[in-house]
Motif scaffolding. Structure first.
Motif, short mmCIF file in Angstrom:
data_model
loop_
_atom_site.label_atom_id
_atom_site.label_comp_id
_atom_site.label_asym_id
_atom_site.label_seq_id
_atom_site.Cartn_x
_atom_site.Cartn_y
_atom_site.Cartn_z
N GLY A 75 0.82 -1.21 0.00
CA GLY A 75 0.00 0.00 0.00
C GLY A 75 0.85 1.25 0.00
N ALA A 76 0.19 2.36 0.19
CA ALA A 76 0.84 3.66 0.30
C ALA A 76 1.80 3.99 -0.84
CB ALA A 76 1.59 3.76 1.64
N PRO A 77 1.40 3.73 -2.10
CA PRO A 77 2.31 4.09 -3.20
C PRO A 77 2.54 5.58 -3.31
CG PRO A 77 0.15 3.48 -4.06
CD PRO A 77 0.14 3.13 -2.60
N GLU A 78 1.61 6.37 -2.73
CA GLU A 78 1.76 7.82 -2.85
C GLU A 78 2.91 8.36 -2.01
OE1 GLU A 78 -0.62 6.25 -1.35
OE2 GLU A 78 -0.91 7.08 0.66
N VAL A 79 3.47 7.54 -1.13
CA VAL A 79 4.59 8.05 -0.33
C VAL A 79 5.93 7.50 -0.82
CG1 VAL A 79 3.25 8.51 1.74
CG2 VAL A 79 4.32 6.28 1.48
N LEU A 80 5.97 7.15 -2.10
CA LEU A 80 7.24 6.67 -2.64
C LEU A 80 8.16 7.86 -2.92
CD1 LEU A 80 7.82 3.77 -5.05
CD2 LEU A 80 9.18 5.82 -5.24
N GLY A 81 9.14 8.01 -2.11
CA GLY A 81 10.16 9.03 -2.33
C GLY A 81 11.48 8.33 -2.55
N SER A 82 12.57 9.00 -2.27
CA SER A 82 13.86 8.37 -2.51
C SER A 82 14.54 7.94 -1.22
CB SER A 82 14.77 9.34 -3.25
OG SER A 82 14.91 10.50 -2.48
N HIS A 83 14.17 8.54 -0.10
CA HIS A 83 14.85 8.18 1.12
C HIS A 83 13.89 8.12 2.28
CE1 HIS A 83 14.62 12.47 1.34
NE2 HIS A 83 15.27 12.55 2.48
N SER A 84 12.65 7.81 1.99
CA SER A 84 11.69 7.79 3.09
C SER A 84 10.59 6.77 2.82
CB SER A 84 11.06 9.17 3.26
OG SER A 84 10.43 9.56 2.06
N LEU A 85 10.94 5.64 2.23
CA LEU A 85 9.92 4.63 1.95
C LEU A 85 9.41 4.02 3.25
CD1 LEU A 85 11.18 2.56 -1.12
CD2 LEU A 85 10.27 4.85 -1.00
N VAL A 86 8.13 3.72 3.25
CA VAL A 86 7.57 2.96 4.36
C VAL A 86 7.46 1.51 3.90
CG1 VAL A 86 6.34 4.94 5.30
CG2 VAL A 86 5.19 3.47 3.65
N PRO A 87 7.40 0.55 4.84
CA PRO A 87 7.39 -0.86 4.44
C PRO A 87 6.26 -1.20 3.47
CG PRO A 87 7.76 -0.67 6.81
CD PRO A 87 7.45 0.71 6.31
N GLU A 88 5.10 -0.61 3.67
CA GLU A 88 3.97 -0.88 2.77
C GLU A 88 4.31 -0.50 1.33
OE1 GLU A 88 3.78 0.58 5.67
OE2 GLU A 88 2.15 -0.29 6.87
N THR A 89 5.07 0.59 1.18
CA THR A 89 5.45 1.04 -0.16
C THR A 89 6.47 0.09 -0.79
OG1 THR A 89 5.13 3.30 0.61
CG2 THR A 89 6.23 3.02 -1.50
N VAL A 90 7.37 -0.41 0.03
CA VAL A 90 8.33 -1.40 -0.48
C VAL A 90 7.59 -2.62 -1.02
CG1 VAL A 90 10.22 -2.97 0.15
CG2 VAL A 90 10.20 -0.62 1.03
N LEU A 91 6.59 -3.07 -0.25
CA LEU A 91 5.81 -4.23 -0.70
C LEU A 91 5.04 -3.91 -1.97
CD1 LEU A 91 4.25 -5.58 2.64
CD2 LEU A 91 6.25 -6.44 1.41
N SER A 92 4.49 -2.70 -2.03
CA SER A 92 3.73 -2.30 -3.20
C SER A 92 4.63 -2.23 -4.44
CB SER A 92 3.09 -0.94 -2.94
OG SER A 92 2.20 -0.61 -3.96
N LEU A 93 5.82 -1.68 -4.24
CA LEU A 93 6.78 -1.60 -5.35
C LEU A 93 7.18 -3.01 -5.79
CD1 LEU A 93 8.38 0.40 -7.07
CD2 LEU A 93 10.15 0.43 -5.31
N CYS A 94 7.38 -3.89 -4.84
CA CYS A 94 7.73 -5.28 -5.13
C CYS A 94 6.63 -5.94 -5.95
CB CYS A 94 7.96 -6.02 -3.80
SG CYS A 94 8.28 -7.77 -3.99
#
Lengths: 146, 480
Positions: A75-94
């Motif tokens: 989840g939380a793809p809207e918080v994809l930055g370069s140095h502040s990813l949250v775990p949900e975004t890492v999973l979403s990117l994966c």
């Protein structure tokens, strides 16, 4: 299985994540790959794509409990930055890049001192770390025998 | 006739760290003034005092989680000078160079694909929900995978040379503390050709964008300025790790050339303004009004006589041909320049991996100790100066840092105003898309605001529109 402890050891209790993963790396957890990093970044999506289960260990702010442990989903793809990813975004990117999303948990360990530029944990954070370590070792042990 | 209004973009998004843009509109809705404010305070120049000199290359990495290697190497070069070492062993210099090229490669890749690509692919005025890397990946999944793997490659190079991906300990005063084992070399060589092919594709993407949008690129946040970078001592070639300083005017006239960087303070002065914690450097002999300059990838393309790796050199010639060999003043051309540097870095990494000096064991030199050290490097975002003095106990007594984003401070402010005047003036309603134009101009510089200052925590992402009475007229949320 993958454990990623992340945070800035130069910011007091923000170093709880690295302190946790480094303490686990010193143990004989043969079924775990253990990584320590300063922050979650885009290439962690590649790392987690190769595992069925991932635990993200991070410092937690403002919790009354010594630690928390919860399952998370992509989840939380809207918080994809370069140095502040949250775990949900890492999973979403994966999931977006590789079509897989492992089972994932966040282990949040409570800290109290974050403001100063200094190394080392507060006494309270160190005590919380000990409790989180005991919990994780018990949980991981039960996981391997299940 | 409306009331004067103040628009704030705070924080600016998809840049490193946090800043704030204020745009002052007059009663005719024309842009009166536009500024980029750096609202965080850096205490590193004071904090570092009293620390032992050998600690400094490790400590200063804490300035930034994005380009710690640049600070590590700039500080190490300054400490070389204090240690009395003017020439490193071949193994030490090549290991440091390898570390640096890995750093520049991964930083540029991250900026282009993750931060800039959404704007370039979908347009500056596209809906905010469309302008993120997930949307880029949906349209071009292969591009997303390449971006991750190229950055991973650069990070692994850093880990192999510095010991850790972040806050490593590789460079020490007078040298390096490790070499590159054969098995690590072979690991990197196994995918270097793939990295080079992908880097060439990335150059083509950036080049095609620039040429296909020639009119937009020519006018968007563009203006003449001076340029400064390190160039190689003997022939003026692009050199990201070491060399002398060269400054050119907007038309290519030489302001100074082959200036040994320990003499930087003889030609550069840092100005202070009340509304920003960040300083405004300028070239002393030209004064603050016309002496400001820009640094970074495009500045390096402008100042370098040529590039000493063949594929990047061909791309450099192509970029220079657009302006008939004169400096290119188009802010957006930074993206093309940045990708040319990725190719250069990959070519350099390949060259170094095939050099047996990397497996050498002669790692550290010693010399006659000095009390002052200055280290300068071309960081991903541009020229980076570290200047220290130490006492007889090896404790730091003075520290001055001029980071790339500080060098570019005036340029970014001018870009903000240029874009604000062209895209916001005269409109009754200011849309999110219009505001993003301002951010696009800032983003082209890839500013590292957490490095130019020092971030403590994370600000909420908010764009707010206030009227003259201070009432909130409009707001929007954005992601970091």
């Amino acid at each position: 299985m993958l454990l990623i402890g992340y945070g800035n050891p130069g910011r007091g209790d923000d170093g709880l994540g690295p302190a946790f993963s480094e303490s686990m790396a010193a143990r004989d957890l043969t079924s775990w790959t253990i990584d320590t990093d300063y922050q979650l970044v885009a290439e962690h999506a590649f790392d987690v794509s190769g595992h069925e289960l991932v635990v993200f260990a991070d410092a937690e702010i403002g919790s009354a409990e010594p630690f928390s442990f919860r399952e998370i989903k992509p989840g939380a793809p809207e918080v994809l930055g370069s140095h502040s990813l949250v775990p949900e975004t890492v999973l979403s990117l994966c999931e977006t890049l590789y079509g897989v999303a492992p089972t994932a948990f966040v282990l949040g360990i409570s800290g109290v001192e974050y403001g100063e530029v200094k190394e080392g944990l507060s006494d309270q954070a160190a005590a919380n770390l000990t409790k989180a370590q005991a919990f994780f070792l018990d949980w991981a042990g039960r996981l391997s025998t299940a | 006739m409306g009331e004067p209004r103040l628009i704030e973009i705070s924080p600016v998004t998809r840049v490193e760290g946090h800043g704030k843009v204020t745009i002052h509109l007059n009663s005719e809705n024309e842009v009166d003034e536009a500024r980029l404010h750096i609202v965080e305070f850096r205490g590193f120049e004071r904090f570092i005092r009293g620390r032992l000199m050998w600690e400094v290359p490790v400590i200063v990495q804490r300035l930034c989680g994005i380009c710690p290697v640049s600070h590590h190497l700039a500080a190490a070069k300054a400490m070389d000078m204090i240690a009395g070492v003017d020439q490193l062993t071949p193994t030490a210099e090549k290991m440091r160079r390898l570390m640096h090229y890995g750093q520049v490669m991964q930083s540029h890749v991250l900026h282009f694909f993750h931060l800039a690509a959404p704007d370039l692919l979908f347009g500056f005025g596209a809906p905010a929900e469309k302008r993120n890397i997930f949307e880029v990946i949906k349209e071009q999944p292969e591009l997303g995978k390449r971006a991750v793997l190229m950055r991973k490659y650069g990070q692994e190079i850093i880990e192999a040379t510095a010991g850790k991906k972040i806050h490593g300990t590789g460079a020490v005063p007078g040298g390096i503390n490790r070499n590159l084992p054969i098995e690590r070399r072979d690991h990197f060589l196994s995918s270097i050709d793939e990295m080079l092919a992908w880097a060439q594709d990335a150059v083509k993407l950036a080049r095609d964008y620039t040429l296909e949008h020639e009119d937009l690129v020519a006018e968007f946040g563009s203006f003449p300025s001076n340029y400064m970078s390190l160039v190689r001592e003997e022939d003026g070639a692009l050199d990201l790790y070491h060399g002398n300083l060269r400054a050119l005017s907007s038309t290519g006239n030489v302001i100074f050339d082959q200036l040994p960087y320990p003499q930087y303070h003889e030609r550069l002065i840092e100005d202070v303004r009340s509304w920003s914690y960040m300083k405004f450097p300028f070239i002393k002999e030209l004064g603050p009004e016309v002496g400001w300059y820009r640094v970074g990838p495009l500045a390096r393309m402008n100042t370098a006589s040529f590039i000493d790796t063949p594929i990047a050199d061909a791309a450099h010639k192509e970029l220079k041909a657009v302006t008939d060999g004169h400096p290119n003043n188009s802010t957006l051309a930074n993206h093309w320049a940045r990708m040319i540097e990725v190719v250069h870095c990959v070519e350099k990494i390949r060259e170094l991996l095939n050099d047996p000096d990397l497996q050498g064991n002669d790692l550290v030199m010693t010399g006659e100790r000095r009390g002052e050290g200055i280290g300068v490097i071309e960081a991903p975002r541009g020229n980076l100066i570290h200047h220290y003095q130490v006492d007889e106990n090896d404790q730091v007594t003075y520290c001055n840092l001029i980071v790339s984003t500080t060098h570019n401070n005036e340029g970014m402010n001018r870009a903000v105003k240029d874009v604000a005047v062209k895209h916001l003036s005269g409109h009754d309603q200011i849309t999110e898309g219009m505001l993003n134009h301002v951010e696009v101009a800032i983003r082209a510089y890839d500013p590292c605001l957490s490095c130019a200052t020092h971030a403590l925590g994370q600000m909420p992402l908010q764009v707010e529109l206030f009227n003259a009475e201070g009432e909130l007229v409009d707001s929007k949320a954005q992601s970091v």
